[in-house]
Design a protein around this motif. Structure first.
Motif, PDB file in Angstrom:
ATOM      1  N   GLY A  50       0.788  -1.229   0.000  1.00 46.00           N
ATOM      2  CA  GLY A  50       0.000   0.000   0.000  1.00 46.00           C
ATOM      3  C   GLY A  50       0.815   1.271   0.000  1.00 46.00           C
ATOM      4  N   ARG A  51       2.150   1.135  -0.058  1.00 47.27           N
ATOM      5  CA  ARG A  51       2.969   2.348  -0.044  1.00 47.27           C
ATOM      6  C   ARG A  51       3.892   2.397  -1.254  1.00 47.27           C
ATOM      7  NH1 ARG A  51       5.200   3.200   5.885  1.00 47.27           N
ATOM      8  NH2 ARG A  51       6.056   4.991   4.793  1.00 47.27           N
ATOM      9  N   TRP A  72       1.601   1.274  -9.936  1.00 47.53           N
ATOM     10  CA  TRP A  72       0.945   2.561  -9.640  1.00 47.53           C
ATOM     11  C   TRP A  72      -0.495   2.422 -10.119  1.00 47.53           C
ATOM     12  CZ3 TRP A  72       4.815   3.313  -6.973  1.00 47.53           C
ATOM     13  CH2 TRP A  72       5.917   4.125  -7.220  1.00 47.53           C
ATOM     14  N   ALA A 110       0.623   7.814  -7.347  1.00 47.44           N
ATOM     15  CA  ALA A 110       0.240   6.500  -6.839  1.00 47.44           C
ATOM     16  C   ALA A 110      -0.265   6.573  -5.408  1.00 47.44           C
ATOM     17  CB  ALA A 110       1.428   5.550  -6.915  1.00 47.44           C
ATOM     18  N   ALA A 111       0.273   7.527  -4.625  1.00 55.87           N
ATOM     19  CA  ALA A 111      -0.104   7.615  -3.212  1.00 55.87           C
ATOM     20  C   ALA A 111      -1.414   8.366  -3.020  1.00 55.87           C
ATOM     21  CB  ALA A 111       0.986   8.323  -2.428  1.00 55.87           C
ATOM     22  N   CYS A 112      -1.822   9.107  -4.045  1.00 58.20           N
ATOM     23  CA  CYS A 112      -2.936  10.041  -3.877  1.00 58.20           C
ATOM     24  C   CYS A 112      -4.274   9.368  -4.102  1.00 58.20           C
ATOM     25  CB  CYS A 112      -2.772  11.192  -4.873  1.00 58.20           C
ATOM     26  SG  CYS A 112      -4.116  12.379  -4.832  1.00 58.20           S
ATOM     27  N   LYS A 113      -5.217   9.601  -3.203  1.00 55.60           N
ATOM     28  CA  LYS A 113      -6.531   8.993  -3.384  1.00 55.60           C
ATOM     29  C   LYS A 113      -7.245   9.588  -4.585  1.00 55.60           C
ATOM     30  CE  LYS A 113      -9.711  11.681  -0.431  1.00 55.60           C
ATOM     31  NZ  LYS A 113     -10.615  12.075  -1.488  1.00 55.60           N
ATOM     32  N   SER A 133      -5.453  10.447  -7.367  1.00 56.96           N
ATOM     33  CA  SER A 133      -4.492  10.324  -8.465  1.00 56.96           C
ATOM     34  C   SER A 133      -4.137  11.688  -9.032  1.00 56.96           C
ATOM     35  CB  SER A 133      -5.041   9.432  -9.585  1.00 56.96           C
ATOM     36  OG  SER A 133      -5.180   8.117  -9.128  1.00 56.96           O
ATOM     37  N   ALA A 173      -0.623  12.821   1.316  1.00 61.17           N
ATOM     38  CA  ALA A 173      -0.106  11.461   1.146  1.00 61.17           C
ATOM     39  C   ALA A 173       1.082  11.465   0.183  1.00 61.17           C
ATOM     40  CB  ALA A 173      -1.212  10.549   0.634  1.00 61.17           C
TER      41      ALA A 173
END
Ligand code: SF4
Ligand code: FES
Lengths: 223, 256
Positions: free
Chosen positions: B72-73, B102, B167-170, B172, B219
């Motif tokens: 998840g990271r 990603w 990739a980390a952003c809810k 995108s 994030a």
């Protein structure tokens, strides 16, 4: 419409500015609303005079009401547009997602915002349109704001609802204040910490201020 | 050490893809994460199976190729570290790891863990450069700049264009990337002539590629292997609005 305005309003940053500005306006609205409410602790006289004084300036009152409604509509419509866009931008979920570094409230603004919207409608139906408790208001003089509050909050479930709703507002605000300023380009290591603390402080003050009234009525502190 | 891997396998852009489980047996804690995958791939090839495809190039944290979400990271659990610089000693015996590409609509999967990041190239083409005459280099001190600003610009310039922020952003959103590329030049004298046009052009291309809007969850900042600050996003927000309100756009685009 002028094409540059249209282009800006279609861009992600332009829409975020709309969210930020309308949101900040509503935070000032809440601060004013809460300060007015606090007069209830000064007794029926104080709050009723305040309510009457507001009504003596209908033009001002309506200008403010219209501005608030515009801010709310802009905020909600933009939120829907942005949420749709953001969902479309991220169609496939992770099998395991950690969202490290982001707070719960920052990731759930849509959800808390939706709850708040429902609550605003209920709150207006309760005190402004007087639809939810017509029996309470029938024997009252229209301007007796004090009695309106006292009579309403005899019901524990309603007190619970108000406390829950104001807590949701608090959760929404813990992200709102720093986020709206960030959107408006206000971010600097010199004052970021102060903004974050001020945001949390205001969120908590608004929660305690608003929710204290129904609780005080239920406990018989206000009667 | 022994670990269990769940890896996203997808033949090509059109096929659906799914998670597959692998149990590589002799993982050395001193291996890098990519070496661990190399060893697993050799096994797979020996067995006549299809090796796991993943992007990589420098393997020293500077090219931004290696792109994988681990548990998840993006780039895995270590702060400020790319996947290629991550070592197996960051994990424990018996750990179960989920490895995914990603995830973003604008970054479609090409194969397994490889995604198409050409949207970043198109954003760069819209202004991520300065237009200067070629020829002999200018005198080093001809354009004075304070050390503080030069340092800030350099921090933004550390962005390797990996896409972990997306990739980390809810949502995108690629705002961290765009803001780093805008800021590295906005902070320098050389970047001033094209500053407004750059902010407008790159952000519009960002939107056109289908990246989401930034909701300031931060994030991205936590996932970025180069620890790019969201302070840069605030700068982009300012520049974009300034350009929207004050930059005489039509004239310059007519001249192009
Ligand atoms: S900002 Fe950070 S995470 Fe985003 S592309 Fe650049 S280096 Fe990668
Ligand atoms: S392979 Fe170059 S940064 Fe990881």
């Amino acid at each position: 419409m002028n094409s540059w305005v249209f282009k800006a309003m279609k861009s992600t940053i332009g829409q975020k500015w709309l969210m930020g500005l309308s949101g900040l306006f509503m935070i000032f609205f809440l601060l004013g609303h809460m300060s007015g409410n606090m007069l209830i602790y000064a007794g029926p006289e104080a709050i009723n005079t305040y309510a009457e004084t507001l009504r003596k300036f209908p033009a001002l009152l309506w200008a403010f009401r219209i501005l608030s409604v515009v801010a709310l509509v802009v905020h909600v419509v933009t939120a829907v547009v942005l949420t749709k866009r953001n969902r479309a931008a991220n169609p496939i979920p992770y099998a395991s997602s950690a969202w490290k570094g982001s707070s719960w409230s920052s990731r759930n603004m849509g959800m808390t915002g939706f709850v708040i919207l429902l609550y605003i409608i209920y709150h207006l139906a309760h005190f402004t349109w007087r639809l939810t408790h017509p029996e309470l208001f029938s024997e009252l003089d229209a301007f007796d704001a004090y009695q309106m509050v006292i009579l309403s909050f005899q019901e524990p479930w309603l007190v619970g609802l108000y406390v829950f709703a104001t807590f949701t507002v608090c959760l929404h605000l813990t992200h709102s204040i720093s986020s709206s300023l960030q959107t408006l380009g206000i971010n600097h290591p010199k004052y970021n910490e102060a903004i974050r603390r001020l945001g949390d402080f205001l969120a908590i003050v608004l929660f305690l201020g608003f929710s204290s009234i129904p609780v005080a009525v239920l406990l018989g502190i206000l009667s | 050490m022994k670990i269990k891997l769940h890896v996203w396998r997808q033949k090509n852009a059109k096929s659906p893809g799914k998670m597959e489980t692998y149990s590589p047996s002799d993982v050395n804690p001193n291996m890098s994460f990519l070496e661990m995958l190399d060893v697993l791939n050799e096994d797979l090839i020996k067995k006549g199976e299809d090796a796991i495809s993943f992007d990589h190039d420098c393997r020293e944290g500077i090219c931004g190729s290696c792109s994988m979400v681990i548990n998840g990271r993006p780039h895995g659990p270590s702060k400020g570290t790319t996947a290629c610089q991550l070592h197996m000693r960051s994990f424990k015996e018996g750990d179960e790891l989920f490895i995914e590409p990603w995830r973003a609509g604008a970054f479609p999967v090409v194969k397994d863990l490889i995604v198409d990041r050409t949207p970043f190239d198109r954003i760069m083409a819209k202004g991520g450069f300065v237009s200067v005459n070629t020829g002999s280099a200018q005198d080093a001190n001809a354009l004075p700049i304070s050390k503080d600003l030069a340092d800030k610009s350099f921090e933004a310039a550390a962005c390797i264009g990996c896409g972990a922020c997306v990739a980390a952003c809810k949502n995108s959103s690629a705002m961290l990337f765009v803001s780093a590329k805008v800021s590295q030049l906005a902070l320098l004298p050389q970047g001033q002539p094209e500053r407004m046009r750059r902010a407008l052009g790159m952000l519009r291309q960002h939107d056109e590629e289908g990246f989401g809007a930034c909701t300031n969850t931060k994030a991205c900042e936590a996932a970025c292997p180069k620890e790019i600050s969201i302070e840069n996003i605030a700068r982009l927000n300012r520049d974009f609005m300034k350009a929207t309100l004050f930059y005489p756009e039509h004239e310059s685009s007519a001249n192009e």
